[in-house]
Scaffold this motif. Structure first.
Motif, short mmCIF file in Angstrom:
data_model
loop_
_atom_site.label_atom_id
_atom_site.label_comp_id
_atom_site.label_asym_id
_atom_site.label_seq_id
_atom_site.Cartn_x
_atom_site.Cartn_y
_atom_site.Cartn_z
N SER A 180 -50.66 44.77 96.93
CA SER A 180 -49.29 44.77 96.41
C SER A 180 -48.51 43.61 97.03
N THR A 230 -44.68 41.00 95.98
CA THR A 230 -43.51 40.85 95.12
C THR A 230 -43.30 39.39 94.78
N ASN A 284 -42.25 43.91 91.57
CA ASN A 284 -43.30 44.45 92.43
C ASN A 284 -44.61 44.37 91.67
N ARG A 285 -45.61 43.80 92.30
CA ARG A 285 -46.87 43.49 91.63
C ARG A 285 -48.03 44.19 92.33
N ASP A 286 -48.65 45.15 91.63
CA ASP A 286 -49.86 45.81 92.12
C ASP A 286 -51.04 45.25 91.34
#
Length: 212
Positions: A50, A52, A132-134
């Motif tokens: 994860s 951002t 937010n990047r998963d």
């Protein structure tokens, strides 16, 4: 747990080979290739990452991070309602272009696709929000002394070991035991993938908020 150096040694021990017949550098390449291939083709928690990134008004393309393999989820907090907004992934570039044909039209993004080495947002952002990047990541290659371990070697080194023997065979090593070891490696990997899938399923089940 096993270190990079130990796994390379195990390969030689099981094949009864010294570093002349199977050089240390070749063993290292085998281990890293096996790990990268597994992480590309399997949704294991070892690759879950994860981070951002901020959007920029009028910018719709954002370079994806180093090690990127595939997306899991992109989301942000709506700047006025404070609600969580989860972006819809559109894997088809043609369909994404149909939905958002005019990149000059700006608003808060609702969709994304991956094109080349970039994440493309639709609509084009009209303001700065923190995304937010998963995503699944290919772990950095193991390196003797400087990067000897990672989550994979800490928790499932045996899966990695038994996935290496087929590459030794492709290098030119002949051993009648390799097919059996390779089959065991595939079985171990299937069990590991199933274990991680079960953990995600259990983690999403509703939980009681009160005792009893």
């Amino acid at each position: 747990m096993a270190t990079f150096t130990e796994i390379k040694g195990f390969i030689g021990d099981w094949l009864n080979l010294d570093t002349v017949r199977l050089p240390d550098t070749v063993r290292g390449i085998i281990v890293n290739v096996a790990a990268r291939r597994i992480l590309r083709n399997s949704e294991l928690r070892y690759g879950e990452t994860s981070d951002t990134f901020p959007t920029v008004n009028g910018t719709y393309d954002y370079v994806y991070p180093s090690g990127w393999s595939k997306p899991i989820r992109l989301w942000y907090i709506h700047p006025t309602t404070s609600n969580v907004v989860t972006l819809t992934y559109q894997p088809s570039k043609a369909e994404f272009d149909r939905l958002f044909p005019d990149v000059t039209k700006k608003d808060l993004p609702t969709h994304y696709t991956v094109w080349g080495t970039k994440i493309r947002l639709g609509k084009t952002p009209d303001q700065a929000v923190t995304i937010n990047r998963d995503f699944y990541k290919i772990l950095a290659d193991l390196v003797t002394t400087s990067n000897e371990t990672n989550a994979f070697t800490d928790e499932a080194w045996e899966v990695l070991l038994f996935s290496c023997f087929e590459y030794a065979e492709r290098y030119g090593i002949r051993d009648e035991r390799i097919p059996a070891w390779g089959a065991l490696g595939k079985q171990m990997l299937e069990e590991l993938v199933a274990e991680h899938a079960r953990a995600r399923s259990l983690g999403t089940r509703g939980q009681s908020q009160e005792p009893g």
